[in-house]
Design a protein around this motif. Structure first.
Motif, mmCIF file in Angstrom:
data_model
loop_
_atom_site.group_PDB
_atom_site.id
_atom_site.type_symbol
_atom_site.label_atom_id
_atom_site.label_comp_id
_atom_site.label_asym_id
_atom_site.label_seq_id
_atom_site.Cartn_x
_atom_site.Cartn_y
_atom_site.Cartn_z
ATOM 1 N N ARG A 335 0.834 -1.214 0.000
ATOM 2 C CA ARG A 335 0.000 0.000 0.000
ATOM 3 C C ARG A 335 0.861 1.253 0.000
ATOM 4 N N LEU A 336 2.006 1.197 0.695
ATOM 5 C CA LEU A 336 2.855 2.384 0.768
ATOM 6 C C LEU A 336 3.582 2.610 -0.561
ATOM 7 N N THR A 337 3.996 1.540 -1.235
ATOM 8 C CA THR A 337 4.684 1.738 -2.523
ATOM 9 C C THR A 337 3.692 2.186 -3.591
ATOM 10 N N LEU A 338 2.382 1.983 -3.367
ATOM 11 C CA LEU A 338 1.395 2.539 -4.300
ATOM 12 C C LEU A 338 1.524 4.058 -4.340
ATOM 13 N N ASN A 339 1.854 4.635 -3.170
ATOM 14 C CA ASN A 339 1.953 6.091 -3.102
ATOM 15 C C ASN A 339 3.338 6.604 -3.408
ATOM 16 N N ASP A 340 4.318 5.716 -3.485
ATOM 17 C CA ASP A 340 5.695 6.151 -3.683
ATOM 18 C C ASP A 340 6.322 5.285 -4.763
ATOM 19 N N SER A 341 6.258 5.775 -5.998
ATOM 20 C CA SER A 341 6.648 4.904 -7.112
ATOM 21 C C SER A 341 8.157 4.760 -7.234
ATOM 22 N N SER A 342 8.926 5.558 -6.462
ATOM 23 C CA SER A 342 10.381 5.499 -6.671
ATOM 24 C C SER A 342 11.075 4.451 -5.801
ATOM 25 N N VAL A 343 10.309 3.730 -4.973
ATOM 26 C CA VAL A 343 10.921 2.656 -4.179
ATOM 27 C C VAL A 343 10.887 1.364 -5.004
ATOM 28 N N THR A 344 12.025 0.673 -5.095
ATOM 29 C CA THR A 344 11.996 -0.618 -5.788
ATOM 30 C C THR A 344 12.023 -1.724 -4.742
ATOM 31 N N VAL A 345 11.263 -2.785 -4.990
ATOM 32 C CA VAL A 345 11.120 -3.851 -3.994
ATOM 33 C C VAL A 345 11.505 -5.193 -4.604
ATOM 34 N N HIS A 346 12.444 -5.911 -3.953
ATOM 35 C CA HIS A 346 12.779 -7.282 -4.365
ATOM 36 C C HIS A 346 12.630 -8.192 -3.163
ATOM 37 N N ARG A 347 12.064 -9.387 -3.391
ATOM 38 C CA ARG A 347 11.985 -10.353 -2.292
ATOM 39 C C ARG A 347 13.398 -10.803 -1.922
ATOM 40 N N ASP A 348 13.607 -11.076 -0.636
ATOM 41 C CA ASP A 348 14.941 -11.456 -0.194
ATOM 42 C C ASP A 348 14.772 -12.285 1.062
ATOM 43 N N SER A 349 15.662 -13.231 1.299
ATOM 44 C CA SER A 349 15.545 -13.925 2.586
ATOM 45 C C SER A 349 16.941 -14.183 3.109
ATOM 46 N N SER A 350 17.069 -14.196 4.423
ATOM 47 C CA SER A 350 18.378 -14.442 4.996
ATOM 48 C C SER A 350 18.216 -15.478 6.090
ATOM 49 N N LEU A 351 19.269 -16.265 6.309
ATOM 50 C CA LEU A 351 19.176 -17.357 7.277
ATOM 51 C C LEU A 351 18.882 -16.833 8.667
ATOM 52 N N ALA A 352 19.470 -15.690 8.992
ATOM 53 C CA ALA A 352 19.323 -15.207 10.365
ATOM 54 C C ALA A 352 18.035 -14.430 10.559
ATOM 55 N N LEU A 353 17.673 -13.643 9.558
ATOM 56 C CA LEU A 353 16.564 -12.713 9.776
ATOM 57 C C LEU A 353 15.260 -13.179 9.126
ATOM 58 N N GLY A 354 15.299 -14.333 8.444
ATOM 59 C CA GLY A 354 14.074 -14.847 7.845
ATOM 60 C C GLY A 354 13.738 -14.170 6.531
ATOM 61 N N ALA A 355 12.454 -14.244 6.145
ATOM 62 C CA ALA A 355 12.039 -13.687 4.858
ATOM 63 C C ALA A 355 11.851 -12.184 4.980
ATOM 64 N N GLY A 356 12.198 -11.466 3.910
ATOM 65 C CA GLY A 356 12.057 -10.013 3.946
ATOM 66 C C GLY A 356 12.194 -9.456 2.547
ATOM 67 N N TRP A 357 12.616 -8.200 2.451
ATOM 68 C CA TRP A 357 12.740 -7.546 1.146
ATOM 69 C C TRP A 357 14.032 -6.765 1.065
ATOM 70 N N ARG A 358 14.466 -6.563 -0.173
ATOM 71 C CA ARG A 358 15.576 -5.656 -0.410
ATOM 72 C C ARG A 358 14.964 -4.441 -1.095
ATOM 73 N N LEU A 359 15.019 -3.286 -0.450
ATOM 74 C CA LEU A 359 14.356 -2.110 -0.999
ATOM 75 C C LEU A 359 15.390 -1.128 -1.542
ATOM 76 N N GLY A 360 15.071 -0.503 -2.652
ATOM 77 C CA GLY A 360 15.956 0.523 -3.212
ATOM 78 C C GLY A 360 15.338 1.895 -3.009
ATOM 79 N N PHE A 361 16.117 2.844 -2.481
ATOM 80 C CA PHE A 361 15.604 4.203 -2.221
ATOM 81 C C PHE A 361 16.423 5.229 -2.988
ATOM 82 N N LEU A 362 15.863 6.437 -3.109
ATOM 83 C CA LEU A 362 16.584 7.514 -3.802
ATOM 84 C C LEU A 362 17.737 8.048 -2.963
ATOM 85 N N GLY A 363 17.638 7.877 -1.652
ATOM 86 C CA GLY A 363 18.704 8.414 -0.792
ATOM 87 C C GLY A 363 18.347 8.123 0.649
#
Length: 626
Positions: A335-363
């Motif tokens: 819902r939040l990325t609907l309002n902010d088109s400049s964030v890029t979202v990729h699924r990501d998972s790590s052994l320690a922290l579990g499932a999550g995302w890798r997000l790209g921001f402008l700064g």
């Protein structure tokens, strides 16, 4: 009150916009450094033209997000149409409020392309700051007419004469053109409006041309889909027309057009030169890309120049604190990325922290604002890993080139870092930074920049006691805490601004962290060769503090390839085996200690180190305790 306004706007009769010909339209924007009072000036302009009623409650009317109000910054560009009569002619003035922060400079440049002139606001107390310079050049390159305004003259430390001299020296604008105002008290603001009408030219376009509209911002409404803010460069647009986006090539039917007086006000049509909003059944904000061109179906036009998709400069991993929150966080993110088109979202998972995302921001600010909005609007608290930047590698091995299908790859995750043997060179992103500072801090700041591997490009005295420095920085050096360091060195007086300067080759390496000889992949980082030793030592020390002691010894090592560059040893817990001896022969004592050491050695062979989750979080989180 907001919802009453929203519903009452539906019942209002639609405005007829054809009474405002192109000659009586002025499109302008207000640009300034953070906190120099552009949103307050916008409030006064809205009040003078009767767009909003005069009350004491009007503070930053155009900043609608809670984050914006708390931090006193503008994050999303907003626009408002003002009606003003001057010397018997009714004018339509379109004000586009722009964000002042570096991260959003692409939005600023898009907003400026919808304007013909700008009001450059400078604080009479602070003088010219780094973003004032950056935004001035954006406007100057777009060949807009510039009206300099000196704000906050009501403060007791204000020194408008000094600021006028600075403007004259840096921007070649004669001092007598500056208008001195106090936006808070409304002094001289009317004069600004008259200057806008006299100095800014009307837009160069014609209603007879085919439709050509620039999308300069978009928001998402849960009931009506995407609301796109548009500026018309030709033709007219009305409900029921079929339009096409030049970027996505998708077709839409227009449901509603209107102007923003900051609240939506539907109109019959919008004509060339006007600025307004459009709703056309777009489902996602990504369809209304900022900088895109819209035209009528079957009447294609040349798209407006300068369109780029927003490209993320900083990446961070985002994980739910508790895995059971994963689905809630997922829907909040969507819902939040609907309002902010400049964030890029990729699924990501790590052994320690579990499932999550890798997000790209402008700064960095963009990242913090995004995190804050998640917490405030959706009640989500998350783990954000330390920010990283995208590196590139130019491949030399034919096998890898075949595998990736190209000879240059972008590396976001250290796990994908290719081996040195198969790469001809590594590239890292660089930025051109501008620092404006009082001259007494210059020595400290130059040292700070050199520590961050920056190259000095330019140094200029703006007046007796202010200096402008230009440096070429590697982005990964300023991404974590450069801004804080700069502020604390200069007691908060220095200001900093940067723009993208492309990629440059760099001596990059991948640093692994080993626990008893086994690599821990979450802790691997990509780092510059010169900095590896210090960073490795710091990481090992922090791990030593956070990993709980075991019954056997743990060696914590930082390694580059096969070479160990730093080591910390976490001592084992030991039972006091010689407690029962008092007096007697030394050999008895040695035997007991030897047996214990042997047991520990065996244990170390079979024991494996589990790094607890909170230790990871403490090490991966932003390093604030430096």
């Amino acid at each position: 009150a907001a919802c009453e306004r929203r519903y009452s706007s539906r019942g209002k009769e639609k405005l007829d916009m054809s009474t405002y010909p192109v000659e009586s339209i002025r499109n302008f924007s207000i640009i300034a450094h953070v906190d120099h009072g552009k949103s307050t000036l916008a409030d006064r302009l809205l009040e003078i033209t009767g767009t909003i009623s005069k009350t004491n409650r009007n503070k930053q009317v155009l900043d609608k997000l809670q984050v914006e109000r708390e931090r006193g910054i503008t994050v999303k560009a907003q626009s408002a149409s003002l009606f003003y009569s001057h010397e018997g002619i009714n004018y339509l003035l379109n004000l586009i409020d722009t964000p002042g922060h570096v991260d959003f400079s692409y939005e600023v440049s898009r907003s400026l392309s919808a304007c013909q002139g700008v009001i450059l606001v400078v604080d009479a107390n602070e003088g010219i700051q780094a973003q004032t310079v950056a935004n001035f050049y954006l406007a100057f390159e777009a060949q807009l007419s510039i009206i300099p305004v000196i704000n906050k003259i009501d403060l007791k430390n204000a020194d408008p004469e000094r600021v006028e001299k600075q403007i004259e020296k840096l921007f070649d604008i004669p001092a007598d053109e500056c208008i001195r105002i106090s936006a808070k008290q409304g002094t001289n603001v009317e004069k600004v409006l008259q200057k806008v009408i006299e100095k800014i030219p009307p837009p160069q376009c014609n209603t007879a041309d085919p439709l050509k509209a620039l999308v300069f911002d978009s928001t998402f409404d849960h009931y009506r889909g995407v609301v796109a803010n548009i500026a018309l460069f030709g033709g007219e647009i009305a409900k029921g027309q079929k339009i096409v986006s030049a970027h996505t090539k998708k077709r839409y039917e227009v449901n509603e057009v209107g102007i923003l007086t900051p609240n939506e006000q539907p109109t019959h049509k919008l004509y060339a030169g006007q600025v307004g909003y459009l709703i056309a059944g777009m489902k996602e904000v990504t369809e209304a890309q900022i900088g895109d061109t819209l035209f009528l179906y079957k009447q294609p036009v040349e798209p407006l120049p300068g369109f780029k998709s927003a490209k993320p400069m900083v990446f961070a991993g985002m994980y739910p604190i508790d895995q059971t929150e994963y689905n809630n966080l997922k829907s909040a993110l969507e819902r939040l990325t609907l309002n902010d088109s400049s964030v890029t979202v990729h699924r990501d998972s790590s052994l320690a922290l579990g499932a999550g995302w890798r997000l790209g921001f402008l700064g960095l600010l963009h990242m913090e604002v995004f995190n804050q909005r998640l917490e405030q609007e959706y009640n989500m608290s998350v783990i954000l890993t330390a920010p990283t930047v995208p590196y590139k590698a130019v491949l030399s091995s034919a096998k890898l080139i075949k595998e990736y299908g190209k000879d240059e790859i972008t590396i976001i995750n250290p796990a994908q870092f290719p081996d040195k043997l198969s790469v001809s060179e590594y590239l890292e992103p660089t930025v051109l930074g501008t620092i404006v500072t009082p001259h007494e801090y210059i020595g400290k700041i130059i040292t700070l920049c050199q520590d961050r591997r920056a190259v000095q490009k330019d140094m200029l005295y703006i007046d007796e006691n202010r200096v402008m420095l230009k440096y070429l920085f590697p982005l990964n050096e300023i991404v974590v805490d450069f801004y804080d360091a700069l502020k604390s060195l200069s007691s908060g007086y220095a200001s900093f601004d940067y723009e993208d300067a492309g990629y440059q080759s760099a001596d990059l390496i991948k640093m692994d962290i080993l626990l008893n000889g086994n690599p821990v992949e979450e802790l691997a980082t990509i780092i510059h060769n010169d900095k590896a030793y210090a960073a490795g030592k710091l990481l090992c020390e922090r791990l030593k503090e956070t990993i709980p002691r075991q019954l056997f010894e743990i060696a914590i090592q930082a390694a580059i390839g096969k070479k160990i560059i730093a080591r910390e040893t976490l001592k084992a817990y030991r039972k006091n085996v010689v407690a029962k001896c008092y007096g007697g022969d030394i050999t008895r004592r040695m035997k007991l200690l030897k047996r214990q050491a042997e047991g520990k050695r065996l244990m170390r062979k079979i024991g494996n180190v589990e790094v607890p989750r909170d230790a990871f979080i403490r090490v991966l989180k932003r390093e604030t305790d430096k």
